[in-house]
Motif scaffolding. Sequence first.
Motif, PDB file in Angstrom:
ATOM      1  N   THR A 110      37.081  49.445  39.569  1.00  0.00           N
ATOM      2  CA  THR A 110      37.202  48.931  38.212  1.00  0.00           C
ATOM      3  C   THR A 110      35.806  48.846  37.608  1.00  0.00           C
ATOM      4  O   THR A 110      34.844  49.374  38.159  1.00  0.00           O
ATOM      5  N   GLU A 111      35.695  48.182  36.486  1.00  0.00           N
ATOM      6  CA  GLU A 111      34.393  47.818  35.927  1.00  0.00           C
ATOM      7  C   GLU A 111      34.049  46.418  36.439  1.00  0.00           C
ATOM      8  O   GLU A 111      34.928  45.699  36.927  1.00  0.00           O
ATOM      9  N   PRO A 112      32.783  45.986  36.325  1.00  0.00           N
ATOM     10  CA  PRO A 112      32.395  44.719  36.953  1.00  0.00           C
ATOM     11  C   PRO A 112      32.931  43.455  36.292  1.00  0.00           C
ATOM     12  O   PRO A 112      32.798  42.384  36.869  1.00  0.00           O
ATOM     13  N   SER A 113      33.495  43.541  35.083  1.00  0.00           N
ATOM     14  CA  SER A 113      34.023  42.332  34.452  1.00  0.00           C
ATOM     15  C   SER A 113      35.228  42.688  33.596  1.00  0.00           C
ATOM     16  O   SER A 113      35.530  43.856  33.359  1.00  0.00           O
ATOM     17  N   THR A 117      36.754  46.440  32.037  1.00  0.00           N
ATOM     18  CA  THR A 117      37.853  47.044  32.797  1.00  0.00           C
ATOM     19  C   THR A 117      39.048  47.284  31.908  1.00  0.00           C
ATOM     20  O   THR A 117      39.694  48.349  31.957  1.00  0.00           O
ATOM     21  N   ASN A 346      38.691  42.979  38.491  1.00  0.00           N
ATOM     22  CA  ASN A 346      37.352  43.020  39.092  1.00  0.00           C
ATOM     23  C   ASN A 346      37.316  41.988  40.211  1.00  0.00           C
ATOM     24  O   ASN A 346      38.308  41.293  40.459  1.00  0.00           O
ATOM     25  N   LYS A 367      32.357  39.361  40.319  1.00  0.00           N
ATOM     26  CA  LYS A 367      32.390  39.591  38.865  1.00  0.00           C
ATOM     27  C   LYS A 367      30.983  39.720  38.291  1.00  0.00           C
ATOM     28  O   LYS A 367      30.094  38.937  38.635  1.00  0.00           O
ATOM     29  N   VAL A 375      33.588  45.571  42.022  1.00  0.00           N
ATOM     30  CA  VAL A 375      34.355  46.663  41.401  1.00  0.00           C
ATOM     31  C   VAL A 375      35.428  47.258  42.310  1.00  0.00           C
ATOM     32  O   VAL A 375      36.062  48.246  41.942  1.00  0.00           O
ATOM     33  N   THR A 377      39.070  46.472  44.005  1.00  0.00           N
ATOM     34  CA  THR A 377      40.175  45.524  43.965  1.00  0.00           C
ATOM     35  C   THR A 377      41.410  46.120  44.626  1.00  0.00           C
ATOM     36  O   THR A 377      41.524  47.338  44.806  1.00  0.00           O
TER      37      THR A 377
END
Length: 546
Positions: A110-113, A117, A346, A367, A375, A377
């Motif tokens: 994912t993206e970090p936050s 995301t 995330n 996060k 990233v 999950t």
Amino acid sequence: MKLIGILSSLLLSTGTAFAQQSPIIHDGEFNYLRAQFGDAWDAQDAEIDAKLAEIREANGGNPPNFLYILIDDISFGQMGDRKMNYVMGIETPSINQFATEGLSLMRMYTEPSCTPTRTAMLTGRHPVRAGVTEVKVALVGEGLPASEVTLPEILKEVGYNTVHVGKWHQGDIEQAYPHNQGFDWAAFPLHQQVQLSLMTPEAMRANNMLGYVPEGQNNQFLLDERFKPYGLVTGVEAVVGGTAREVDMSPGEVWTQAKYEEMNERYQRQALEQLERAAAEEEPFFLQYWPLYPLNFVYADKALSRNGGFHADKLQLLDGWIGDLLTKLEEAGEADNTIVVLMADNGLMYHYEGTSGLNQLIYRGGKTQHLEGGVRTDAFIRWPGVIEADSAAGDIFHVSDIYTTMARIAGATDHIPRDRIIDGIDQTALLLNGEGHGRRDYVYVYEGPVLRSVVKQEFKMHLPAPGQPGAAAPTFNIYRDPRELHPLVGYSLWAGASFQDMIKRHQKMIAKHPHSEIGRGIPYEGIDNLRPESELTRDVFMGWQN
């Protein structure tokens, strides 16, 4: 419904030909892979088209529904695994059962936050391309721009009924609201859990929000009474083509933990109601449920779990709610023709590690961080009779791939825009044929607008400091060192140049297709019953913008 099925089948049969005439613009690394495997993928795509048509025919010509559940701030291993349940002292039997009914994606990135995301999933693009780079808490006058073409927008082009319930977090301006980004009906908060569960008297007394609630600190030297956020809009509801209305909040009313808990219960109730309603319609549906729980910052009066942490306990509660939703899908008679995706956005909010009841487990970080713990999950996909039950895939999957994959399955690929880079890769082959059929072996990981690391196969390079050569960059083997603690020069000596080439390919495509700007506007426009305190905070905010 039959007409929709025929039209969708025609779209499906022409989708590949259209893509060949006007191909989707992908990033440089995908083009590099396609140059090596394009012929084999094209042959496989013909088989996939035939298989998808066969699946639709078996379902009366009807395309599948989509139920997409996105959970907030849960690291890899924290749900769906009985062993980890015992490690953490919580029970997630509904999610565990669901995980055995479909495909477990073991390398979901994912993206970090949360905001980035969600943007990546909605647009199929790295969020930085849309100008979305970070989580915002209070008024900003920014949001997902109207120029982005979202997944629900392209699904509506082929006849889908679209619904959003729960967290949204894509901005406080009118163009960014879900009912203006492709959803027919939406219930959502304007902001997120920092406002809803942390900026409360209860969170102050729990020592989790510091310096915000006046009762917690008395400063006789205070001058600026507008420094702390105030008067923020809470939850709203809206229908496509209309304006939004704030619900369950009166002028002058103080937001409390009880109000937050009522909001969560309302969203769960509405998710069930909207699922039942959508299932009764002739059109296929795309229902997106993004719960606010497990993010919560006050201990329950009585713990549900052995763990008892204020996040962990709500995760156990949410597990039961998800079970209820899946049962409702079964009762509606749509389970067999509905693709259900369940994942987290995330890693954990490590800032409250310990008291929250969650911990980093396998991967380091959480996060806001580019580390694997931020990233990576859990992600599970169920499609009865199509995806093999109790299967797993170690192929790399990025959250943006949901966009292109769902579009392909829905017969909507030709509605994906061709005037911008689409980072999402069509992973239908992976879903239909199983492990080893993925089309991605790389990920670019940003923290905000900054590229911080690059993943390729089992290797990950943290970008070197400015002026440092690639051979000096920390490089890890994620299989051998999942916590990214031991960079070895034996990796970077050969991989440094290859990683730098990946970055150059990425940068060349950015130069050719520059990033868009984030949407901007006046906060809270399009909400027709603003409370006086919300109008005041907006007026004060706009007063210094010019």
